[in-house]
Every structure is written in structure tokens, then in C-alpha cells.
Design a protein around this motif. Structure first.
Motif: not given
Length: 445
Positions: A85-90, A142-144, A136-140, A148-151
Motif C-alpha cells: 500500500g505504501l510502496g515500502m522497500s524491503g 500517506g507515505a512511508t 490512528a494516524a499512521r495508516p492515513f 514511520v513518524a506516527a508509529s
């Protein structure tokens, strides 16, 4: 004078500064009355909330425990969907598995200072609010980067709660450290298992969206914060009249790094955390490489985690009744060694037995938390010891899973990684025996 917050540290821990130092009971906390008497438990002012405050704190402990691990384990269950969903690298996805331990170490060190300023009840409440916001914020985001910041916000909240909840237990329930630690860690294990098992089904029930499947766990953290709002409000009601008290002699700075027991306990915590992260991250792959179906491998990991639910209630009760926790350390360590030997010799043939043994061994986490509360005589001491042990321990745990992955990749099998994990179990047992001796850090420094 009564104290609304059970674990206000430093000069605020005992409001009446004119009275002589009170004798302590066997837990090290002051007894009520100049001649001793009943064990002192923090109380609140009048009103229904004050009278029910101990039960509110107990409910808060359980709800907080249930909410501290779902932000981590739900992400693990949905990591593939998050990556797509985020195009996150391995590489970034791999680093996410080490971020929790790093955040626990970095943010946990600030918890005692924050608690001394505002009270642990207030900081636990703020930590749960941070978890709610971050989850609540991290899934939305919008970018990797935003994810990470919300996490990180959520993990910072988890870190301060990790450190301060043993302090709350020590101060509110000094004569029931074992049972209350058991209740807390049992709820912690339950929350871990439920989130791992329910994350994918809940995402499906919410329209197949991984975003909703991650965000829904914010509700649990928000509910967990409610009891702590009551605790915080009760403290604020009595804080003003108690201001200006002089510091007591026992509130002198405590040099935690001068305590050998603190170091033994920190190293023990770090090694048991290393073993736990390796188990959670790699055990299913060990089974799959041995020919166990992927679905069964996942169930085996769930069994390993579920074993900790009942044992997390039993182990602290046993530990609290023992002057030396070394025998328990040895027993749990031998279970881990037996499980590692089984994974090396016959991973598929005895898979269920090895999963059970590793689950029993993982209860060293519960034992370590219990020993933190038992190795200090005051709430301030427990706060500093908890922060030191968990920060050092989680820092030590960061490279373990990464090193196992590197050994697996370059050796082409599980012989060397399992040998490493089993080898680390030996110093873990030795350090746990040293940490389990009947010592108090205040006596050592």
C-alpha cells in the motif's frame, strides 16, 4: 495528609515532611503511623472516585496492558499489505522490526524524570494518548515517512508506559507485587496474542482495508486512558495544598549505574528480550523450512505466545514468595535450551513440544519485570531501575534478530542461528541468577 497519586516521586512521595522518618515494612515502603502498623498504600481524597481509586488503578493496569502490544503485533500481521500500500522497500520494512526496541530504549529513559514532574499516573495517561494518536494516524499518513513518524509517536507512548507501570504496581500494591505484576503481564500477553490473531480477520471485516485493520486498535488505547484520567484528576485535586515540601534524606540522587544488581538485571533483560524477538521473528520460518505448512507454522507461533497468558500470572506469584529467584531463572532457561535443541534436531517431528517449551521460556520477561519491582525499596528507586533496565536491555536486543537473519542468509541453514540463540541462553541464566539474589539497589549505591 493523603496523597492522591500513588507514585508521585521525590519529595512528593511523602507529603508530611515535619514528621520523623517512618519505619518501613518488608516491601520497603513507609508504614502508616509512627510506630509502624499496616502497610502504607496510597489513598485519595474523599468522594466516590477516591474510595474506588485502587480498583480504578487495577482496571487501568489491565486495560493499559491489553493496549501496549497490538500496535506492534497488528503491524506484523499486516506488514505485506502495508508494504504494497505504501510502496515500502524491503529494507525499510526490515528496519521496522527493530524500531520498537530502539524507541523503547530512547524514550523510556525520560520516563522517571517526567514522572517526577507530573506523576506517573499522568504520564501513563499521556502515553496512552500518544498510542491512540499514533495508531490512528499512521495508516492515513500517506507515505512511508509519515507512517514511520506516527508509529514512533505510538512507540514513545508504549515506552513510557513500559517503564512506569512497574512503579505504579510497587506504590499502589506493595504487598501484592507478585499477583499484580502477574495480572499485568497476563493481560499484556493476551493483548499480544489477540492482536496477532485478529488483525487480518478484522481488516477483512472492515472492508478488506489494512488501514482500518491497523487504526481500529487506537480504540483500545483510548478506552485504556479513561481510568488514568480519573487518577490524574484525583492527583490534581490535592496537589496544590501539598506544594513546597522539603526533600527528604532518602530522596537523594540515586546513581543507578553504581549498582551491580542493576547491571545484572539490565543484561538479563537484554538477553531475554533478544531471545523473545528472535522467537517471534524467525520461529515460523524455521518450521516452514523444515516442511511444516505455513498456516501451521503461524499457529505454532500463536501457541508459543498463548502459553504466556496463564504462566504470566503464575510466575510472578511464585517469584514474590522466593527470596532468591535464581531457581526460576534456571528452570525457564532450561526450557529454552530444550526448545532450541529440539528446533535443531527435529524441528518438524516435535514442533508442538518445541513451541510449548519456547513459550514457557519466554516467561522470563514476566520474571524480569517482577524482579525490577523487588530489587528497589521505593517508588523512586523502582522508576530509575525500570528505566535503566529496560533502556539498556532493549538496546542490547536490537542486533539479535538482524544477526540471526544474516547468519541464516550466509550459512544457508538454521544450524548457526540456533547455536547462537542457544549459546546466548547460557549467560542469560547466569546473569538472571545474579540478578535474582535478595538485594536492593539502594543498599548498593
Amino acid at each position: 495528609m493523603r496523597d492522591n497519586d500513588p507514585v508521585i516521586l521525590g519529595a512528593a512521595e511523602e507529603r508530611s515532611t515535619a514528621a520523623p522518618t517512618r519505619p518501613t515494612d518488608d516491601t520497603g515502603l513507609p508504614r502508616s503511623g509512627p510506630a509502624g502498623g499496616a502497610s502504607r498504600r496510597p489513598t485519595a481524597g474523599g468522594g466516590p472516585a477516591g474510595r474506588w481509586l485502587p480498583r480504578i488503578v487495577m482496571a487501568g493496569l489491565v486495560l493499559a496492558a491489553l493496549s501496549l502490544r497490538p500496535p506492534i503485533t497488528s503491524l506484523g500481521a499486516l506488514l505485506e499489505e502495508v508494504r504494497d500500500g505504501l510502496g515500502m522497500s524491503g529494507t525499510v520494512a526490515g528496519l521496522l522490526t527493530s524500531v520498537p526496541a530502539l524507541c523503547f530504549a530512547v524514550f523510556g529513559i525520560a520516563a522517571p524524570r517526567l514522572a517526577r514532574r507530573w506523576g506517573p499516573g499522568t504520564i501513563v495517561c499521556a502515553g496512552l494518548a500518544a498510542i491512540t494518536l499514533g495508531v490512528a494516524a499512521r495508516p492515513f499518513a500517506g507515505a512511508t515517512g509519515g507512517f514511520v513518524a506516527a508509529s514512533t509517536i505510538a512507540l514513545a507512548g508504549i515506552a513510557v508506559c513500559n517503564v512506569l507501570i512497574p512503579v505504579v504496581i510497587k506504590a499502589w500494591f506493595p504487598d501484592r507485587v507478585g499477583p499484580m505484576t502477574g495480572l499485568y503481564t497476563m493481560a499484556l500477553a493476551l493483548g499480544t496474542s489477540l492482536a496477532a490473531a485478529l488483525a487480518v480477520p478484522m481488516a477483512g471485516a472492515l472492508g478488506g482495508s489494512w488501514r482500518a485493520g491497523l487504526a481500529v486498535w487506537a480504540v483500545l488505547a483510548a478506552v485504556a486512558a479513561l481510568p488514568w484520567l480519573v487518577v490524574t484528576r484525583q492527583r490534581a485535586a490535592a496537589a496544590a495544598p501539598s506544594a513546597g515540601g522539603a526533600a527528604r534524606p532518602e530522596d537523594a540522587p540515586l546513581r543507578i549505574t553504581s549498582s551491580p544488581t542493576a547491571w545484572w538485571l539490565a543484561l538479563f533483560f537484554g538477553l531475554q528480550s533478544t531471545a523473545a524477538y528472535i522467537t517471534m521473528g524467525w520461529m515460523p520460518q524455521i518450521f516452514r523450512d523444515a516442511g511444516v505448512p505455513a498456516g501451521t507454522a503461524g499457529v505454532l507461533l500463536a501457541v508459543t505466545m498463548a502459553v504466556g497468558v496463564p504462566l504470566s500470572f503464575v510466575v510472578p506469584r511464585l517469584a514474590a514468595r522466593m527470596r532468591h529467584q535464581g531457581p526460576l531463572v534456571v528452570l525457564l532457561g532450561l526450557c529454552g535450551l530444550a526448545g532450541q535443541a529440539g528446533l535443531w534436531l527435529a524441528p518438524a517431528a516435535g514442533a508442538w513440544a518445541w513451541a510449548l517449551l519456547m513459550g514457557v521460556s519466554n516467561c522470563t520477561f514476566t520474571l524480569a519485570l517482577t524482579m525490577i519491582a523487588m530489587r528497589a525499596t521505593s517508588s523512586a528507586g523502582v522508576a530509575k531501575l525500570s528505566a535503566f533496565v529496560q533502556c539498556v536491555g532493549y538496546l542490547l536486543a536490537i542486533p539479535g534478530p538482524l544477526l540471526v537473519g544474516t547468519l541464516y542468509q550466509h550459512s544457508g541453514g538454521w544450524g548457526l542461528p540456533i547455536a547462537l540463540t542457544a549459546g546466548l541462553m547460557v549467560p542469560q541464566i547466569a546473569l538472571g541468577v545474579l540478578a535474582g539474589r535478595d538485594r536492593r539497589i539502594e543498599d548498593e549505591v
